[in-house]
Motif scaffolding. Structure first.
Motif, mmCIF file in Angstrom:
data_model
loop_
_atom_site.group_PDB
_atom_site.id
_atom_site.type_symbol
_atom_site.label_atom_id
_atom_site.label_comp_id
_atom_site.label_asym_id
_atom_site.label_seq_id
_atom_site.Cartn_x
_atom_site.Cartn_y
_atom_site.Cartn_z
ATOM 1 N N UNK A 141 0.864 -1.181 0.000
ATOM 2 C CA UNK A 141 0.000 0.000 0.000
ATOM 3 C C UNK A 141 0.895 1.224 0.000
ATOM 4 N N UNK A 142 0.670 2.119 -0.958
ATOM 5 C CA UNK A 142 1.536 3.283 -1.103
ATOM 6 C C UNK A 142 0.827 4.530 -0.604
ATOM 7 N N UNK A 143 1.608 5.555 -0.355
ATOM 8 C CA UNK A 143 1.067 6.829 0.106
ATOM 9 C C UNK A 143 0.299 7.512 -1.018
ATOM 10 N N UNK A 144 -0.898 8.008 -0.764
ATOM 11 C CA UNK A 144 -1.653 8.716 -1.819
ATOM 12 C C UNK A 144 -0.980 10.020 -2.228
ATOM 13 N N UNK A 145 -0.143 10.569 -1.359
ATOM 14 C CA UNK A 145 0.552 11.820 -1.659
ATOM 15 C C UNK A 145 1.836 11.560 -2.433
#
Length: 247
Positions: A141-145
């Motif tokens: 899961x990656x950062x949305x930013x």
């Protein structure tokens, strides 16, 4: 302390499970085992063998053509006042045999659209250990930013009649196991057996994404099917015309 998967870990595992069917389809095309050009239900084995001759492995060719051009030209670190950073990076690269292991990562990337590498620091090791991972076993899961920043990741695999699930977080690494008789992608049944502090202080999983997060030949599966279909039609015509026609 929770001894089972929390909601976030369960969500990661379910997301990985949903990708398996698609990944397996792409792998079939890569292995030259694309679906037969025509439905063969109820047909004889001889006709099925005849159909297999119509399959052309364009998927593997397209991956190889791009992979052979993906080579490391050098290293440049960005730390200020770091006179030896480039040399250290090169030593780390060579210590992990990434001259050839990187080709495996590129192959996963071009086949499935996503690839992963995991960094570890085993006790007694002079250098960190970098392993290339199969995206069918890893999900992040990656950062949305910042899409290049991994917030949380899992890896699943089977060994010694048990399923293992590693959960990587910035401050902690957790290990869960369950019996091999159960579904590896079912969140139920996993029990925490070990947890350790993460010495790196950040998630030690690096995610690589191809263009549009698709495999190199994924947008062209219908074209591959059409080519195989046309080859089959030509094989049928040339084979049947080899026999003398009688009226």
């Amino acid at each position: 302390m929770a001894t089972q998967l929390d909601k976030s870990q369960q969500a990661l595992l379910k997301s990985l499970a949903r990708k398996q069917a698609h990944y397996n389809l792409l792998e079939r095309y890569y292995d030259g085992d694309a679906p037969l050009p025509e439905s063969a239900e109820g047909q004889s084995r001889a006709y099925r063998r005849f159909q297999r001759k119509a399959r052309l492995n364009l998927a593997q060719l397209s991956v190889a053509a791009v992979r052979e051009r993906m080579v490391i030209g050098g290293f440049r670190t960005g730390a200020e006042g770091d006179d030896n950073g480039d040399r250290v990076a090169r030593r780390l690269w060579k210590a992990n045999h990434l001259d050839y292991a990187s080709a495996d990562l590129h192959s996963y990337l071009l086949r499935f659209g996503t690839a992963y590498a995991i960094v570890g620091y085993p006790d007694g090791s002079e250098y960190p250990v970098v392993t290339v991972e199969d995206p069918r076993q890893v999900y992040a899961r990656v950062s949305p930013v910042s899409p290049s920043t991994v917030v949380e990741a899992i890896k699943v695999f089977s060994e010694d009649n048990r399923h293992y699930l590693y959960c990587y977080r910035g401050e902690l690494i957790e290990v869960f196991v369950k019996p091999s008789e159960q579904n590896i992608f079912d969140p139920e049944g996993y029990q925490l057996v070990e947890e350790m502090a993460n010495p790196l202080g950040e998630v030690p999983v690096v995610r690589f994404a191809n263009a549009d997060e698709k495999g190199e030949y994924e947008p062209y599966l219908d074209i591959i099917d059409r080519v195989n279909h046309m080859i089959l039609q030509r094989l049928i015509i040339s084979t049947t015309q080899a026999f003398r026609q009688r009226v």
